[in-house]
Design a protein around this motif. Structure first.
Motif, mmCIF file in Angstrom:
data_model
loop_
_atom_site.group_PDB
_atom_site.id
_atom_site.type_symbol
_atom_site.label_atom_id
_atom_site.label_comp_id
_atom_site.label_asym_id
_atom_site.label_seq_id
_atom_site.Cartn_x
_atom_site.Cartn_y
_atom_site.Cartn_z
ATOM 1 N N LEU A 39 -100.452 -60.082 48.961
ATOM 2 C CA LEU A 39 -101.230 -59.337 49.964
ATOM 3 C C LEU A 39 -102.443 -58.675 49.332
ATOM 4 O O LEU A 39 -103.541 -58.708 49.901
ATOM 5 C CB LEU A 39 -100.347 -58.291 50.643
ATOM 6 C CG LEU A 39 -99.333 -58.837 51.642
ATOM 7 C CD1 LEU A 39 -98.330 -57.763 52.032
ATOM 8 C CD2 LEU A 39 -100.040 -59.392 52.878
ATOM 9 N N LEU A 40 -102.264 -58.090 48.165
ATOM 10 C CA LEU A 40 -103.383 -57.440 47.487
ATOM 11 C C LEU A 40 -104.443 -58.467 47.086
ATOM 12 O O LEU A 40 -105.641 -58.227 47.251
ATOM 13 C CB LEU A 40 -102.882 -56.661 46.267
ATOM 14 C CG LEU A 40 -103.914 -55.784 45.581
ATOM 15 C CD1 LEU A 40 -104.470 -54.729 46.539
ATOM 16 C CD2 LEU A 40 -103.299 -55.117 44.353
ATOM 17 N N SER B 286 -108.818 -49.885 45.516
ATOM 18 C CA SER B 286 -108.117 -49.021 44.558
ATOM 19 C C SER B 286 -106.903 -48.361 45.201
ATOM 20 O O SER B 286 -105.843 -48.253 44.581
ATOM 21 C CB SER B 286 -109.062 -47.949 44.014
ATOM 22 O OG SER B 286 -110.076 -48.543 43.233
ATOM 23 N N ALA B 287 -107.043 -47.925 46.446
ATOM 24 C CA ALA B 287 -105.928 -47.271 47.140
ATOM 25 C C ALA B 287 -104.789 -48.251 47.386
ATOM 26 O O ALA B 287 -103.619 -47.922 47.164
ATOM 27 C CB ALA B 287 -106.403 -46.656 48.451
ATOM 28 N N PHE B 288 -105.107 -49.464 47.831
ATOM 29 C CA PHE B 288 -104.065 -50.458 48.061
ATOM 30 C C PHE B 288 -103.402 -50.897 46.750
ATOM 31 O O PHE B 288 -102.252 -51.324 46.748
ATOM 32 C CB PHE B 288 -104.624 -51.695 48.773
ATOM 33 C CG PHE B 288 -104.676 -51.590 50.265
ATOM 34 C CD1 PHE B 288 -103.545 -51.265 51.011
ATOM 35 C CD2 PHE B 288 -105.854 -51.853 50.954
ATOM 36 C CE1 PHE B 288 -103.588 -51.193 52.401
ATOM 37 C CE2 PHE B 288 -105.904 -51.790 52.345
ATOM 38 C CZ PHE B 288 -104.771 -51.460 53.060
ATOM 39 N N THR C 3 -97.136 -47.585 60.916
ATOM 40 C CA THR C 3 -97.279 -49.006 60.606
ATOM 41 C C THR C 3 -96.980 -49.227 59.133
ATOM 42 O O THR C 3 -97.515 -48.506 58.289
ATOM 43 C CB THR C 3 -98.726 -49.472 60.907
ATOM 44 O OG1 THR C 3 -99.038 -49.171 62.275
ATOM 45 C CG2 THR C 3 -98.912 -50.944 60.652
ATOM 46 N N PRO C 4 -96.159 -50.212 58.791
ATOM 47 C CA PRO C 4 -95.928 -50.507 57.373
ATOM 48 C C PRO C 4 -97.248 -50.873 56.682
ATOM 49 O O PRO C 4 -98.090 -51.578 57.262
ATOM 50 C CB PRO C 4 -94.976 -51.705 57.398
ATOM 51 C CG PRO C 4 -94.364 -51.692 58.759
ATOM 52 C CD PRO C 4 -95.395 -51.099 59.675
ATOM 53 N N ALA C 5 -97.416 -50.407 55.468
ATOM 54 C CA ALA C 5 -98.651 -50.686 54.725
ATOM 55 C C ALA C 5 -98.861 -52.181 54.530
ATOM 56 O O ALA C 5 -100.008 -52.641 54.470
ATOM 57 C CB ALA C 5 -98.646 -49.957 53.392
ATOM 58 N N THR C 6 -97.770 -52.958 54.450
ATOM 59 C CA THR C 6 -97.928 -54.407 54.323
ATOM 60 C C THR C 6 -98.571 -55.004 55.580
ATOM 61 O O THR C 6 -99.382 -55.919 55.490
ATOM 62 C CB THR C 6 -96.571 -55.088 54.058
ATOM 63 O OG1 THR C 6 -95.627 -54.661 55.054
ATOM 64 C CG2 THR C 6 -96.056 -54.765 52.667
ATOM 65 N N GLN C 7 -98.225 -54.474 56.737
ATOM 66 C CA GLN C 7 -98.837 -54.922 57.988
ATOM 67 C C GLN C 7 -100.299 -54.473 58.047
ATOM 68 O O GLN C 7 -101.172 -55.209 58.497
ATOM 69 C CB GLN C 7 -98.062 -54.367 59.186
ATOM 70 C CG GLN C 7 -98.620 -54.764 60.527
ATOM 71 C CD GLN C 7 -98.464 -56.240 60.833
ATOM 72 O OE1 GLN C 7 -97.633 -56.917 60.249
ATOM 73 N NE2 GLN C 7 -99.274 -56.744 61.735
ATOM 74 N N TYR C 8 -100.546 -53.266 57.583
ATOM 75 C CA TYR C 8 -101.901 -52.699 57.582
ATOM 76 C C TYR C 8 -102.840 -53.530 56.710
ATOM 77 O O TYR C 8 -103.952 -53.868 57.130
ATOM 78 C CB TYR C 8 -101.812 -51.254 57.102
ATOM 79 C CG TYR C 8 -103.097 -50.485 56.991
ATOM 80 C CD1 TYR C 8 -104.068 -50.515 57.981
ATOM 81 C CD2 TYR C 8 -103.327 -49.673 55.880
ATOM 82 C CE1 TYR C 8 -105.235 -49.777 57.874
ATOM 83 C CE2 TYR C 8 -104.478 -48.924 55.767
ATOM 84 C CZ TYR C 8 -105.438 -48.986 56.755
ATOM 85 O OH TYR C 8 -106.586 -48.247 56.638
ATOM 86 N N ILE C 9 -102.405 -53.893 55.492
ATOM 87 C CA ILE C 9 -103.284 -54.674 54.616
ATOM 88 C C ILE C 9 -103.501 -56.079 55.181
ATOM 89 O O ILE C 9 -104.591 -56.632 55.065
ATOM 90 C CB ILE C 9 -102.765 -54.706 53.155
ATOM 91 C CG1 ILE C 9 -103.872 -55.187 52.210
ATOM 92 C CG2 ILE C 9 -101.508 -55.548 53.032
ATOM 93 C CD1 ILE C 9 -103.525 -55.065 50.735
#
Length: 193
Positions: free
Chosen positions: A9-10, A95-97, A114-120
């Motif tokens: 994801l990153l 940098s934040a992710f 919202t889960p951060a994985t969904q957000y990214i």
């Protein structure tokens, strides 16, 4: 949702940022006021993504979304050098992710937790579709990275059938046999030309 690891994801997010950055860098000095989307100039489109990138660090830090935190005016968001304004905001978001446990967190968007994985993944899809918008508006390269298109389609398939008013346009009808990029753009209400 397809199973993407945090590392994948990153990487996808960084590639989407790079793809959009290439399109911003290609904007001619006389193109910033050209229309990119109905009611939006090229500058407005870039400012929209600057604003989204500015939100990543505070959201990942656990702060809730709140109107008025960042400027809403295009000129205030872009400053005197739109490319630098975009790059600075994009670097902060990446940098934040990239923080150790960032993708294990929950962010509080205007629509709720919202889960951060969904957000990214959503951010990756937005960057990918808007890279096409920007290139389409400025006569640039409209061919999108195939892996980013695939990831963006994973997100797009989660959207309601009639879009999300104020966020995502209703989809256009296209054949299921159409190329992935055509299907992605249609899912976000755009006609590939």
């Amino acid at each position: 949702m397809a199973d993407f690891s945090p590392v994948e994801l990153l990487e996808l997010f960084q590639r989407a940022q790079n793809q959009f950055t290439d399109r911003v860098d290609a904007v001619g000095s006389d193109q910033w006021e050209d229309e990119s989307l109905p009611g939006w100039t090229v500058a407005d489109l870039v400012a929209h993504l600057v604003s989204e990138a500015l939100w990543v660090p505070p959201l990942l830090a656990g702060e809730p979304y709140a109107e008025g935190r960042f400027p809403e005016d295009t000129t205030d968001l872009l400053g005197t050098d739109p490319f630098t304004g975009w790059e600075t905001a994009a670097d902060g978001a990446l940098s934040a992710f990239a923080e150790d446990d960032a993708l294990m967190r929950t962010v509080h968007l205007s629509r709720g937790p919202t889960p951060a994985t969904q957000y990214i993944l959503e951010m990756t899809a937005d960057l990918t579709v808007h890279a096409w918008d920007l290139a389409h508006a400025t006569g640039g390269d409209t061919e999108l990275d195939g892996e980013l298109v695939t990831a963006a389609l994973v997100f797009a398939e989660q959207l309601p059938e009639d879009g999300v008013p104020g966020l995502f346009d209703p989809p256009l009808d296209v054949s299921a046999a159409a190329p992935p990029q055509v299907r992605l753009l249609a899912r976000f209400g755009r006609k590939a030309t």
